[in-house]
Design an enzyme around this catalytic site. Structure first.
Site, PDB file in Angstrom:
ATOM      1  N   ASP A 159       0.864  -1.184   0.000  1.00 48.81           N
ATOM      2  CA  ASP A 159       0.000   0.000   0.000  1.00 48.81           C
ATOM      3  C   ASP A 159       0.899   1.233   0.000  1.00 48.81           C
ATOM      4  O   ASP A 159       1.724   1.405   0.909  1.00 48.81           O
ATOM      5  CB  ASP A 159      -0.857  -0.053   1.273  1.00 48.81           C
ATOM      6  CG  ASP A 159      -1.759   1.144   1.432  1.00 48.81           C
ATOM      7  OD1 ASP A 159      -1.662   2.112   0.641  1.00 48.81           O
ATOM      8  OD2 ASP A 159      -2.570   1.122   2.376  1.00 48.81           O
ATOM      9  N   ASP A 214      -5.801   7.187  -5.569  1.00 50.96           N
ATOM     10  CA  ASP A 214      -6.096   8.597  -5.285  1.00 50.96           C
ATOM     11  C   ASP A 214      -6.953   8.701  -4.012  1.00 50.96           C
ATOM     12  O   ASP A 214      -6.630   9.472  -3.081  1.00 50.96           O
ATOM     13  CB  ASP A 214      -6.848   9.171  -6.500  1.00 50.96           C
ATOM     14  CG  ASP A 214      -6.933  10.679  -6.519  1.00 50.96           C
ATOM     15  OD1 ASP A 214      -6.365  11.315  -5.626  1.00 50.96           O
ATOM     16  OD2 ASP A 214      -7.579  11.212  -7.445  1.00 50.96           O
ATOM     17  N   SER A 257      -2.293   4.592 -14.250  1.00 49.84           N
ATOM     18  CA  SER A 257      -3.251   4.357 -15.366  1.00 49.84           C
ATOM     19  C   SER A 257      -3.776   2.931 -15.504  1.00 49.84           C
ATOM     20  O   SER A 257      -4.620   2.690 -16.369  1.00 49.84           O
ATOM     21  CB  SER A 257      -2.668   4.763 -16.737  1.00 49.84           C
ATOM     22  OG  SER A 257      -2.803   6.140 -16.953  1.00 49.84           O
ATOM     23  N   THR A 258      -3.274   1.979 -14.710  1.00 49.80           N
ATOM     24  CA  THR A 258      -3.669   0.585 -14.980  1.00 49.80           C
ATOM     25  C   THR A 258      -4.885   0.114 -14.181  1.00 49.80           C
ATOM     26  O   THR A 258      -5.239  -1.061 -14.232  1.00 49.80           O
ATOM     27  CB  THR A 258      -2.493  -0.393 -14.742  1.00 49.80           C
ATOM     28  OG1 THR A 258      -2.166  -0.402 -13.353  1.00 49.80           O
ATOM     29  CG2 THR A 258      -1.275  -0.001 -15.563  1.00 49.80           C
ATOM     30  N   GLY A 259      -5.516   1.038 -13.455  1.00 47.81           N
ATOM     31  CA  GLY A 259      -6.743   0.687 -12.726  1.00 47.81           C
ATOM     32  C   GLY A 259      -7.954   1.204 -13.472  1.00 47.81           C
ATOM     33  O   GLY A 259      -8.287   0.722 -14.558  1.00 47.81           O
TER      34      GLY A 259
END
Ligand code: AR6
Length: 180
Positions: free
Chosen positions: A17, A41, A124-126
């Protein structure tokens, strides 16, 4: 690219995390408003507390591929570097170059603020659906490039939240390091 064992020893790829990382700066995969959202975010804003959103409101948003910096508030990290990755559109909208630019923008800001250790999520991969196999190769190429050219940078950590992201980064690392 010319890399050596010193370059690799300054990079760690770990599962975990990002909000718990004790580094000078963590990177947030934000959106153009910089006013919070889901995924990493949301986790960063929750852990940092309301001061972070208050400062983000003063920044006027952020263009895709660019980055802005704030303090870390209640996070262990001193700074948060907010960058906005591209939304994957089947590769039709310059996504590879924009993703690479995110990493470079973060490193530019890190340099200006004397940041020696930095942790990245998989930008960007989520929610933005960039394929992780492709994104991990772009990310690591930019990170290696920075480690080779910026000897002041002591540590870069890539924090992978889930198993499949972790596996993708490990195999990208293997592939890229075998090309040295
Ligand atoms: N630590 C590290 N990585 C995390 C954490 C965490 N605590 N939580 C999620 N991830 P995403 P994007 C991983 O969706 O694709 C937001 O709503 C996650 O599993 O957070 O760039 C923003 O406001 C994935 O591997 O970011 C934007 O609207 C990676 O972080 C949008 O999502 C990125 O997933 C940005 O989408």
């Amino acid at each position: 690219m010319q890399t050596d064992s010193k370059t690799y020893s300054r990079l760690s790829i770990v599962q975990g995390d990002i909000t718990t990382q004790t580094v000078d700066a963590i990177v947030n995969a934000a959106n153009n408003s910089l006013l919070g959202g889901g995924g990493v975010d949301g986790a960063i804003h929750r852990a940092a507390g309301p001061g972070l959103l208050k400062e983000c409101r003063t920044l006027g948003g952020c263009e895709t591929g660019s980055a802005k910096i704030t303090k870390g508030y209640n996070l262990p990290a001193n700074y948060v570097i907010h960058t906005v990755g591209p939304v994957w559109q089947e590769g039709a909208n310059n996504e590879d170059a924009l993703l690479a630019k995110c990493y470079r923008s973060c490193f530019t800001l890190a340099g200006k603020h004397g940041i020696k250790s930095i942790a990245f999520p998989s930008i960007s991969t989520g929610v933005y659906r960039f394929p992780v196999d492709r994104a991990s190769r772009i990310a690591l190429k930019e990170i290696y490039h920075e480690l080779v050219t910026n000897i002041k940078l002591e540590r870069v950590i890539v924090i992978c939240f889930d198993n499949s992201t972790f596996d993708a980064y490990l195999s990208a690392e293997k592939e890229l390091s075998s090309k040295k």
